[in-house]
Design a protein around this motif. Structure first.
Motif, mmCIF file in Angstrom:
data_model
loop_
_atom_site.group_PDB
_atom_site.id
_atom_site.type_symbol
_atom_site.label_atom_id
_atom_site.label_comp_id
_atom_site.label_asym_id
_atom_site.label_seq_id
_atom_site.Cartn_x
_atom_site.Cartn_y
_atom_site.Cartn_z
ATOM 1 N N LEU A 1 0.834 -1.205 0.000
ATOM 2 C CA LEU A 1 0.000 0.000 0.000
ATOM 3 C C LEU A 1 0.871 1.258 0.000
ATOM 4 O O LEU A 1 0.577 2.224 -0.700
ATOM 5 C CB LEU A 1 -0.944 -0.013 1.202
ATOM 6 N N ILE A 2 1.948 1.227 0.752
ATOM 7 C CA ILE A 2 2.860 2.375 0.800
ATOM 8 C C ILE A 2 3.479 2.618 -0.574
ATOM 9 O O ILE A 2 3.536 3.761 -1.048
ATOM 10 C CB ILE A 2 3.944 2.151 1.876
ATOM 11 N N GLY A 3 3.915 1.561 -1.236
ATOM 12 C CA GLY A 3 4.479 1.707 -2.587
ATOM 13 C C GLY A 3 3.477 2.265 -3.568
ATOM 14 O O GLY A 3 3.801 3.131 -4.391
ATOM 15 N N LEU A 4 2.246 1.776 -3.490
ATOM 16 C CA LEU A 4 1.188 2.288 -4.371
ATOM 17 C C LEU A 4 0.881 3.757 -4.068
ATOM 18 O O LEU A 4 0.600 4.537 -4.979
ATOM 19 C CB LEU A 4 -0.074 1.433 -4.252
ATOM 20 N N ALA A 5 0.933 4.128 -2.792
ATOM 21 C CA ALA A 5 0.685 5.528 -2.412
ATOM 22 C C ALA A 5 1.756 6.433 -3.022
ATOM 23 O O ALA A 5 1.442 7.513 -3.553
ATOM 24 C CB ALA A 5 0.660 5.670 -0.887
ATOM 25 N N TRP A 6 3.013 6.002 -2.974
ATOM 26 C CA TRP A 6 4.083 6.803 -3.579
ATOM 27 C C TRP A 6 3.934 6.856 -5.095
ATOM 28 O O TRP A 6 4.191 7.895 -5.711
ATOM 29 C CB TRP A 6 5.455 6.254 -3.194
ATOM 30 N N ALA A 7 3.536 5.748 -5.694
ATOM 31 C CA ALA A 7 3.332 5.736 -7.147
ATOM 32 C C ALA A 7 2.204 6.693 -7.532
ATOM 33 O O ALA A 7 2.314 7.432 -8.520
ATOM 34 C CB ALA A 7 3.026 4.316 -7.627
ATOM 35 N N PHE A 8 1.118 6.690 -6.745
ATOM 36 C CA PHE A 8 0.016 7.616 -7.008
ATOM 37 C C PHE A 8 0.508 9.055 -6.912
ATOM 38 O O PHE A 8 0.246 9.876 -7.799
ATOM 39 C CB PHE A 8 -1.142 7.392 -6.029
ATOM 40 N N PHE A 9 1.225 9.362 -5.830
ATOM 41 C CA PHE A 9 1.731 10.727 -5.689
ATOM 42 C C PHE A 9 2.644 11.097 -6.849
ATOM 43 O O PHE A 9 2.565 12.215 -7.383
ATOM 44 C CB PHE A 9 2.477 10.937 -4.363
ATOM 45 N N GLY A 10 3.518 10.192 -7.252
ATOM 46 C CA GLY A 10 4.415 10.477 -8.379
ATOM 47 C C GLY A 10 3.642 10.824 -9.637
ATOM 48 O O GLY A 10 3.993 11.776 -10.350
ATOM 49 N N ALA A 11 2.588 10.075 -9.897
ATOM 50 C CA ALA A 11 1.754 10.360 -11.070
ATOM 51 C C ALA A 11 1.075 11.723 -10.933
ATOM 52 O O ALA A 11 0.991 12.489 -11.899
ATOM 53 C CB ALA A 11 0.715 9.252 -11.269
ATOM 54 N N ARG A 12 0.605 12.040 -9.743
ATOM 55 C CA ARG A 12 -0.054 13.343 -9.529
ATOM 56 C C ARG A 12 0.947 14.486 -9.689
ATOM 57 O O ARG A 12 0.607 15.544 -10.215
ATOM 58 C CB ARG A 12 -0.698 13.402 -8.138
ATOM 59 N N LEU A 13 2.168 14.274 -9.230
ATOM 60 C CA LEU A 13 3.195 15.307 -9.365
ATOM 61 C C LEU A 13 3.493 15.576 -10.838
ATOM 62 O O LEU A 13 3.502 16.736 -11.279
ATOM 63 C CB LEU A 13 4.467 14.876 -8.631
ATOM 64 N N VAL A 14 3.701 14.518 -11.598
ATOM 65 C CA VAL A 14 3.963 14.676 -13.035
ATOM 66 C C VAL A 14 2.754 15.310 -13.714
ATOM 67 O O VAL A 14 2.896 16.208 -14.558
ATOM 68 C CB VAL A 14 4.326 13.318 -13.684
ATOM 69 N N HIS A 15 1.554 14.879 -13.343
ATOM 70 C CA HIS A 15 0.329 15.444 -13.919
ATOM 71 C C HIS A 15 0.258 16.946 -13.659
ATOM 72 O O HIS A 15 -0.050 17.729 -14.563
ATOM 73 C CB HIS A 15 -0.900 14.742 -13.331
ATOM 74 N N SER A 16 0.558 17.350 -12.426
ATOM 75 C CA SER A 16 0.484 18.778 -12.092
ATOM 76 C C SER A 16 1.492 19.604 -12.875
ATOM 77 O O SER A 16 1.163 20.675 -13.387
ATOM 78 C CB SER A 16 0.722 18.990 -10.593
ATOM 79 N N PHE A 17 2.709 19.114 -12.978
ATOM 80 C CA PHE A 17 3.715 19.875 -13.710
ATOM 81 C C PHE A 17 3.427 19.910 -15.207
ATOM 82 O O PHE A 17 3.685 20.917 -15.870
ATOM 83 C CB PHE A 17 5.123 19.382 -13.401
ATOM 84 N N GLU A 18 2.866 18.844 -15.728
ATOM 85 C CA GLU A 18 2.463 18.857 -17.145
ATOM 86 C C GLU A 18 1.283 19.807 -17.343
ATOM 87 O O GLU A 18 1.257 20.585 -18.288
ATOM 88 C CB GLU A 18 2.091 17.442 -17.619
ATOM 89 N N HIS A 19 0.314 19.740 -16.436
ATOM 90 C CA HIS A 19 -0.892 20.570 -16.528
ATOM 91 C C HIS A 19 -0.564 22.059 -16.448
ATOM 92 O O HIS A 19 -1.141 22.876 -17.167
ATOM 93 C CB HIS A 19 -1.840 20.172 -15.398
#
Length: 140
Positions: free
Chosen positions: A87-105
């Motif tokens: 669950l911790i690994g998935l949480a970090w993966a989710f955050f990583g995707a959100r970070l990239v999404h925000s910077f792209e957006h």
């Protein structure tokens, strides 16, 4: 660090990302009003601000969509004591995707790239919920 701390760290950085986007949006809006590019009577108009400011505003709104479901699954996992490194690994993966999404957006805003990263984040979030459900109802 405890498992709880490991799980909550991605929540804290997701919160920090939300605050960063809010501050950048606010700075852009304040600059636009102070420079008189936007009149006080138009501050509520989405079209009054520059494209850059609007991107931050749109991204700020998106911080209250998928991330809300992220915070909820974290809270449920903590409340039930079903925190593990998957669950911790998935949480970090989710955050990583959100970070990239925000910077792209808020940056180049390439729709195809942004969509792919959004979908990746969604997949990580669904995996978090699926794993939590399996742990809660099947695995223990």
């Amino acid at each position: 660090m405890t498992l709880t701390q490991h799980l909550l760290l991605p929540a804290f950085v997701q919160f920090a990302l939300t605050v960063y986007v809010l501050v950048r949006m606010g700075q852009g809006r304040v600059r636009a009003v102070r420079s008189r590019r936007v009149k006080y009577s138009d501050v509520d108009s989405k079209t009054a601000y520059s494209e850059t400011v609007q991107r931050f505003a749109n991204n700020y709104v998106s911080q209250f969509e998928l991330p809300v479901l992220f915070y909820v699954v974290l809270a449920f996992a903590l409340a039930t004591g079903l925190v593990d490194f998957i669950l911790i690994g998935l949480a970090w993966a989710f955050f990583g995707a959100r970070l990239v999404h925000s910077f792209e957006h808020t940056g180049r805003n390439r729709i195809a790239t942004r969509f792919k990263v959004f979908v990746a984040g969604l997949v990580f979030l669904v995996a978090m919920w699926a794993w939590f459900g399996l742990r809660l109802f099947v695995i223990g």
